[in-house]
Design an enzyme around this catalytic site. Structure first.
Site, PDB file in Angstrom:
ATOM      1  N   GLU B  52       0.804  -1.219   0.000  1.00 23.47           N
ATOM      2  CA  GLU B  52       0.000   0.000   0.000  1.00 23.47           C
ATOM      3  C   GLU B  52       0.840   1.273   0.000  1.00 23.47           C
ATOM      4  O   GLU B  52       0.324   2.359  -0.190  1.00 23.47           O
ATOM      5  CB  GLU B  52      -1.007   0.003   1.153  1.00 23.47           C
ATOM      6  CG  GLU B  52      -0.398   0.037   2.525  1.00 23.47           C
ATOM      7  CD  GLU B  52      -1.450  -0.182   3.612  1.00 23.47           C
ATOM      8  OE1 GLU B  52      -2.634  -0.361   3.283  1.00 23.47           O
ATOM      9  OE2 GLU B  52      -1.070  -0.170   4.789  1.00 23.47           O
ATOM     10  N   SER B  53       2.154   1.140   0.197  1.00 23.80           N
ATOM     11  CA  SER B  53       3.029   2.299   0.082  1.00 23.80           C
ATOM     12  C   SER B  53       3.203   2.723  -1.379  1.00 23.80           C
ATOM     13  O   SER B  53       3.949   3.659  -1.650  1.00 23.80           O
ATOM     14  CB  SER B  53       4.386   1.981   0.715  1.00 23.80           C
ATOM     15  OG  SER B  53       4.880   0.742   0.256  1.00 23.80           O
TER      16      SER B  53
END
Lengths: 284, 264
Positions: B52-53
């Site tokens: 999700e980064s």
């Protein structure tokens, strides 16, 4: 126009008691040095926001500087829970903490809406999620063209956003590389942005589509080598993981926490960060 | 086949087998991360792993300390900003599998990672949902992996952070969701799939040596078993070696001691 200032002056010039403030970074380039300077200057009643509040939010909250936190994931990344945040939420120590809790999608959209000058963000989210029941700022809106029910949250517009970045050129244009998180949006959403950088260079020496914040979007730039320690700064140093592990034990005990803060923050200076990353530079 | 493996290793390897070469998988940190990378290093070399980064198509040689690890970015096809990650790639419908862990789980695949106890006066304040609420609703389907405990697998979760199948049946459709939701649960003891009609998780396979009593003793609801419960194939020599090598590389990479003295 970006002014090159010491972090002491940049914080004093830009932050006031009661301000809303973001120290952004998505587990990379966390502005530790800026947060420590804010703690040293003893601000009160801050509303703090961050998608992923971590150690520096544990520190700000444990030191009693925060009235409210807006967030989507509060954890010690890769280690566990935030002990000071837990103590504030569970036991109101050192005082009660108001929380406004979102999902990542909501916070990311809300910063983007702030940067875009919109009053709110609209997205497909919170379907069946109970956060919508405990956060009055999560509302829904019917799409005017398809009739689909969408989520709406207010735009985030911090008074001040602090971020850490790799470098600035001499005019004050700032380059962010690697995992970008939501920093560009948080800077453009803010009334004032203060950016700490590893170094100032003659030429950013990058490609045409790099993530650059022009100097006229930034209030102040502060050269603080190591300013993200113990977090990473891609191209400069790796994460100092033992600090994250040790934080769990330090933050677990109120007295130990206060003693640590006294020694390593209140009695320290921004210059200490360069020393803290010296041993990490070779491996990055 | 190997007979010398731990329940944890069996869980990770069983989870890895569910992933396909053409999947686009949004990876939760922790147990899902190990499973996804074992899949990539064995039968699914072309799988697209997304953290999700913002790292899309990442191929780390060691498991990340956190989603901010530089290696996730350096080995990725592309790294995008977080708003783009959630808007174009997840909400846009590009993710086929969302792989999640859970602090508390119920029989319908609803997940709690927010609080234990009451929301306003929690017994334990957990980190919160992060990306999970929208991963759960926007991914094509959801795989869940967690160790079985009576505290974790409960009759009623304290807070619905991420919606699974609600109270079962067609609850997702009623909320306007078009994605499948949880289709697979892999624990350290068994593989579970939702009943096609009620959506209640049902044990379809137990890991070698595990009994129905073992499964029930560590699950807080009355467990439903399929008519023909299979035995999960034991880890192959290659699977086990891949997982153990990955863990060993990870341990070595993350063992570098600090001499900064910042926490001394």
């Amino acid at each position: 126009m970006a002014k090159f200032l010491s972090i002491r002056d940049a914080v004093a010039d830009n932050l006031k008691h009661g301000d809303s403030v973001a120290f952004e970074g998505f587990t990379h380039l966390i502005p530790h040095a800026a947060a420590h300077e804010v703690i040293r200057q003893g601000f009160k009643d801050l509303t703090v926001m961050r998608m992923t509040p971590d150690i520096i939010y544990d520190q700000l909250i444990g030191m009693g500087m925060v009235k409210k936190m807006i967030f989507s994931f509060a954890g010690n990344p890769g280690v566990g829970l935030l002990r000071r945040v837990r103590d504030a939420v569970e036991n109101q120590w050192p005082h009660a903490l108001e929380v406004e809790e979102h999902s990542h999608a909501a916070m990311a959209n809300a910063y983007e809406a702030g940067a875009a000058g919109l009053p709110c963000a609209v997205f497909r989210g919170y379907l069946g999620a109970e956060l919508a029941k405990v956060n009055a700022n999560i509302k829904s809106i019917i799409g005017p063209f398809t009739g689909e029910q969408l989520a709406a949250v207010p735009a985030l517009r911090p008074d001040v956003t602090f971020i850490h970045a790799q470098k600035a050129d001499r005019k004050g244009n700032v380059l962010i590389e690697g995992i970008l998180g939501v920093q560009k949006e948080a800077v453009l959403a803010a009334k004032r942005a203060v950016i700490t950088v590893e170094e100032v260079v003659d030429d950013l020496d990058t490609h045409t589509n790099a993530c650059i914040l022009p100097h006229w979007t930034i209030a102040a730039i502060c050269v603080v080598p190591g300013g993200a320690h113990p977090s990473y700064a891609s191209g400069y140093y790796d994460r100092d993981n033992v600090n994250y592990i040790e934080w769990d034990a330090i933050a677990a005990d109120r007295e130990k926490f206060l003693a640590w803060m006294d020694e390593h923050v209140l009695k320290a200076t921004p210059e200490i960060f360069a020393e803290r990353v010296r041993h990490l530079r070779a491996s990055a | 086949m190997s007979n010398d493996f731990t329940p944890d290793e069996m869980m990770t390897i069983a989870a890895s087998r569910a992933l396909k070469n053409d999947d686009v998988c949004f990876v939760g940190i922790g147990a899902p991360s190990a499973a996804c990378n074992v899949a990539r290093l064995t039968h699914a070399p072309e799988i697209t792993l997304i953290y999700e980064s913002g790292t899309i198509g990442t191929a780390p040689s060691v498991l990340p300390l956190s989603i901010g690890d530089g290696e996730l970015c350096e080995t990725a096809v592309s790294t995008v900003a977080v708003p783009e990650m959630f808007r174009y790639w997840l909400q846009g419908g590009r993710v086929t599998i969302g792989f999640l862990g859970a602090a508390q789980l119920d029989r319908f695949g609803n997940i709690n990672t927010t609080v234990i106890g009451d929301y306003d006066r929690p017994k334990i304040r957990l980190p919160g949902g992060g990306g999970a609420p929208e991963i759960a609703s926007s991914s094509g389907e959801i795989y869940i992996t967690m160790k079985q405990t009576l505290r974790g697998m409960v009759e009623k979760i304290d807070f619905v952070t991420s919606f699974g199948h609600g109270t079962g049946g067609d609850d997702r459709q009623k909320l306007g969701m078009t994605t499948l939701g949880p289709t697979l649960l892999i624990t350290d003891l068994a593989v579970w799939r939702p009943d096609p009609v009620t959506k209640e998780f049902t044990v379809v396979s137990m890991h070698p040596g595990v009994t129905k009593e073992n499964v029930q003793a560590t699950c807080g609801w009355t467990v439903k078993f399929a008519d023909d419960v299979e035995v999960t194939p034991a880890p192959s020599v290659l699977e086990l070696k891949t997982l153990r090598d990955l863990k060993a590389r990870t341990k070595a990479a993350h063992a570098a001691p600090s001499t900064s003295g910042a926490n001394a």
